[in-house]
Scaffold this motif. Structure first.
Motif, short mmCIF file in Angstrom:
data_model
loop_
_atom_site.label_atom_id
_atom_site.label_comp_id
_atom_site.label_asym_id
_atom_site.label_seq_id
_atom_site.Cartn_x
_atom_site.Cartn_y
_atom_site.Cartn_z
N LYS A 1 32.26 31.27 83.42
CA LYS A 1 31.27 30.21 83.59
C LYS A 1 29.92 30.73 83.10
CE LYS A 1 29.20 27.09 86.91
NZ LYS A 1 29.09 26.65 88.29
N LYS A 2 29.26 29.90 82.28
CA LYS A 2 27.90 30.21 81.80
C LYS A 2 27.12 28.91 81.94
CE LYS A 2 25.25 31.89 77.91
NZ LYS A 2 25.29 32.20 76.49
N GLY A 3 26.20 28.88 82.87
CA GLY A 3 25.47 27.63 83.15
C GLY A 3 26.45 26.61 83.70
N GLU A 4 26.51 25.45 83.08
CA GLU A 4 27.44 24.39 83.50
C GLU A 4 28.77 24.46 82.73
OE1 GLU A 4 26.94 22.25 86.06
OE2 GLU A 4 25.17 23.51 86.41
N GLN A 5 28.84 25.31 81.71
CA GLN A 5 30.02 25.41 80.85
C GLN A 5 31.06 26.35 81.44
OE1 GLN A 5 29.27 27.32 77.09
NE2 GLN A 5 31.03 26.37 76.13
N ILE A 6 32.31 25.87 81.48
CA ILE A 6 33.44 26.70 81.91
C ILE A 6 34.35 26.91 80.72
CG2 ILE A 6 35.48 26.83 83.39
CD1 ILE A 6 33.87 25.37 85.53
N VAL A 7 34.72 28.17 80.48
CA VAL A 7 35.54 28.54 79.33
C VAL A 7 36.80 29.22 79.86
CG1 VAL A 7 35.63 29.84 77.19
CG2 VAL A 7 33.45 28.92 77.98
N LEU A 8 37.95 28.80 79.33
CA LEU A 8 39.23 29.38 79.73
C LEU A 8 39.88 30.04 78.52
CD1 LEU A 8 41.54 29.77 81.83
CD2 LEU A 8 42.43 27.57 81.05
N PHE A 9 40.22 31.32 78.64
CA PHE A 9 40.93 32.05 77.58
C PHE A 9 42.30 32.43 78.10
CE2 PHE A 9 36.46 32.88 76.65
CZ PHE A 9 36.41 32.56 75.30
N LYS A 10 43.30 32.23 77.24
CA LYS A 10 44.66 32.63 77.57
C LYS A 10 45.12 33.67 76.57
CE LYS A 10 45.98 28.44 79.91
NZ LYS A 10 47.02 27.50 80.16
N LYS A 11 45.82 34.68 77.06
CA LYS A 11 46.32 35.76 76.21
C LYS A 11 47.42 35.21 75.29
CE LYS A 11 48.03 40.46 76.37
NZ LYS A 11 48.39 41.57 77.22
N GLN B 1 22.22 40.16 70.43
CA GLN B 1 22.14 39.16 71.49
C GLN B 1 23.04 39.59 72.63
OE1 GLN B 1 22.43 35.05 70.18
NE2 GLN B 1 23.85 34.62 71.84
N ILE B 2 22.61 39.37 73.85
CA ILE B 2 23.43 39.70 75.02
C ILE B 2 23.72 38.42 75.78
CG2 ILE B 2 23.51 40.95 77.22
CD1 ILE B 2 21.70 43.09 75.91
N GLU B 3 24.99 38.18 76.08
CA GLU B 3 25.40 37.01 76.84
C GLU B 3 26.09 37.47 78.12
OE1 GLU B 3 27.89 34.60 74.35
OE2 GLU B 3 26.21 33.98 73.10
N LYS B 4 25.81 36.76 79.20
CA LYS B 4 26.39 37.10 80.49
C LYS B 4 27.16 35.89 81.02
CE LYS B 4 25.14 38.96 85.01
NZ LYS B 4 24.04 39.39 85.86
N TYR B 5 28.42 36.12 81.37
CA TYR B 5 29.29 35.08 81.92
C TYR B 5 29.72 35.47 83.33
CZ TYR B 5 29.92 33.43 77.11
OH TYR B 5 29.74 32.95 75.85
N GLU B 6 29.77 34.51 84.23
CA GLU B 6 30.33 34.73 85.56
C GLU B 6 31.85 34.66 85.44
OE1 GLU B 6 30.56 32.55 89.92
OE2 GLU B 6 29.11 31.83 88.43
N ILE B 7 32.56 35.64 86.01
CA ILE B 7 34.02 35.65 85.97
C ILE B 7 34.54 34.83 87.15
CG2 ILE B 7 36.11 37.05 86.08
CD1 ILE B 7 34.44 39.36 84.87
N LEU B 8 35.24 33.73 86.83
CA LEU B 8 35.83 32.89 87.87
C LEU B 8 37.27 33.31 88.16
CD1 LEU B 8 34.56 29.37 86.71
CD2 LEU B 8 33.55 30.90 88.43
N LYS B 9 37.98 33.77 87.12
CA LYS B 9 39.37 34.19 87.28
C LYS B 9 39.67 35.23 86.21
CE LYS B 9 44.04 32.28 87.54
NZ LYS B 9 44.84 31.05 87.45
#
Length: 186
Positions: free
Chosen positions: A175-185, A158-166
């Protein structure tokens, strides 16, 4: 489930690979592994390296006899072929069964009759496996139980594509569709 510690994380490596895990105290509910790339303003995840987990299975041999009963010999192993003792082998409908001995063997006997019976093999550590037997035949069966109770969902091919906001060394906001995901190191 309430009162469990949940996790949801990606682990990105410098060599262009990643792992994804979602689950709780009992282990992964979902997992995947693959290659990633950053192209323009997008993060592309290709789940092309996920290794599928093998489910429990059994192998059997049958034979006939002139007796009015059948015999069922069930030897239980883990996938790594370690003998499993104290595993329950039973027919729930008749409430009849045995636990495997030190050598992983359980012996059951049933009256010969037309039809089938469902045999359950159940272990607290490795989960369970069931199969049908013909109650006119004798059986020698080897059961290989999957290791671990949890049977997680694998993400593969499966291939997923996310827009990089930061994107910086401590944080990744996608961001993928309406979903925003935040990852912290960590």
């Amino acid at each position: 489930m309430p009162y469990q510690e949940h996790y949801n994380y990606f682990e990105f490596s410098d060599n262009g690979t990643f792992e994804y895990h979602v689950g709780a105290d009992l282990g992964d509910d979902e997992f995947g592994k693959g290659h990633y790339q950053i192209k323009n303003d997008s993060l592309i995840l290709n789940y092309d390296l996920t290794e599928l987990k093998t489910k429990s299975f059994h192998k059997f041999k049958t034979y006939v006899n002139d007796s009015d009963s059948i015999k069922l010999y069930v030897r239980v192993f883990s996938h790594s072929e370690k003998v499993r003792s104290n595993v329950s082998v039973f027919n729930l409908k008749n409430r009849y069964g045995e636990a495997t001995e030190k050598n992983g063997l359980a012996r059951l006997a049933f009256k010969k009759q037309a039809g089938n019976k469902t045999i359950e093999v159940s272990d607290l550590c490795c989960g369970s496996h069931s199969f049908e037997i013909d109650t006119k035949l004798n059986y020698e069966i080897e059961v290989y139980l999957a290791e671990g109770l949890n049977k997680p969902k694998a993400i593969k091919d499966q291939i997923e594509k996310y827009e990089i906001l930061k994107l910086n060394k401590n944080e990744l906001k996608l961001k993928k569709g309406e979903q925003i995901v935040l990852f912290k190191k960590r």
